[in-house]
Design an enzyme around this catalytic site. Sequence first.
Site, PDB file in Angstrom:
ATOM      1  N   HIS A 110      30.003  26.113  68.504  1.00  0.00           N
ATOM      2  CA  HIS A 110      30.589  25.585  67.264  1.00  0.00           C
ATOM      3  C   HIS A 110      32.097  25.398  67.339  1.00  0.00           C
ATOM      4  O   HIS A 110      32.670  24.722  66.491  1.00  0.00           O
ATOM      5  CB  HIS A 110      30.238  26.498  66.081  1.00  0.00           C
ATOM      6  CG  HIS A 110      30.880  27.847  66.123  1.00  0.00           C
ATOM      7  ND1 HIS A 110      30.286  28.946  66.719  1.00  0.00           N
ATOM      8  CD2 HIS A 110      32.064  28.294  65.614  1.00  0.00           C
ATOM      9  CE1 HIS A 110      31.074  30.004  66.580  1.00  0.00           C
ATOM     10  NE2 HIS A 110      32.152  29.635  65.924  1.00  0.00           N
ATOM     11  N   HIS A 172      42.974  35.972  62.750  1.00  0.00           N
ATOM     12  CA  HIS A 172      41.765  36.650  62.307  1.00  0.00           C
ATOM     13  C   HIS A 172      41.355  37.650  63.381  1.00  0.00           C
ATOM     14  O   HIS A 172      41.678  37.492  64.557  1.00  0.00           O
ATOM     15  CB  HIS A 172      40.632  35.678  61.983  1.00  0.00           C
ATOM     16  CG  HIS A 172      40.167  34.812  63.113  1.00  0.00           C
ATOM     17  ND1 HIS A 172      40.973  33.881  63.732  1.00  0.00           N
ATOM     18  CD2 HIS A 172      38.956  34.702  63.718  1.00  0.00           C
ATOM     19  CE1 HIS A 172      40.287  33.245  64.679  1.00  0.00           C
ATOM     20  NE2 HIS A 172      39.062  33.734  64.690  1.00  0.00           N
TER      21      HIS A 172
END
Length: 282
Positions: A110, A172
């Site tokens: 992805h 993140h």
Amino acid sequence: MKNRLTVCSSHLITLPSAPHGPVRAAIGTAREAVEAFDPELVVFFGTDHRRAFRAVVPTFAVVLSATAQGDVAGPVGTYDVPHAMGRSLVADLIAHDFDIATAYSAALDHAFGHTTRDLLGAVDAKPVLPIFINCASPPHASFRRAASLGRRVGEFFADRRVLYVGSGGLAHDLPGFREPETGEALTEEERQAWIKSVNERAREEGTIRELVRTWDETFLAGVGDTSWDWLDSIGVDLVERGGNGAAECLTWTAAWAAGGQALTTLAHEFDTNGRAVVMSER
């Protein structure tokens, strides 16, 4: 510079479960710009989440044939990769002292698939040349080295109408991203079970790193200019300041240098994860 457009975006921002905020809206703005630009070629700097590259993890690789894995509700299908052009790029990079790997075939996850679909509509809508940058399995390349690679790629395609894309980041930290680097392939079910167990344990033990938005803002300011002065400092204490996912911004850095223009931030959101969409003015 009207023959190049650069768009960098976080991925997974159009999942139904993703926040419907400014970044989600901005990807629509970027898609409209891409449609108006109508590139003859898309050079996509992307990474991998230890799905396509496990037993051997190159620092940089040009992919000559690619399919989309369809993980995390991503697209499936076969990319329209200009094979001969990719081989020529590899030869040029080697001639300019880049130890580039050649991936003759890769099932891309992805990190490529979501942003390709978000910007182009489908993985085979345009010729796409994937350039893999390792961001998941330390040690990584430096931000300056990623920029140097991008700049040379931009020089190679200087006479073509090219869309440069970078996908990943921003700050993140994912406990499940720290799976053992054994080189063994996991099924998607095994992978998700591992991630779930590690994340649950991290929450119970209170070891999930709380990040602040400072790293995001510094990085966005860097790609918002054309100076390279920031490249050495942005990678210092990267995990502590930006989390173990912040290295994905190596892809943005390469795309920024390939396009050779300052990027405008269309939207930036920060909670526990940083998300943004940036692009150059044509």
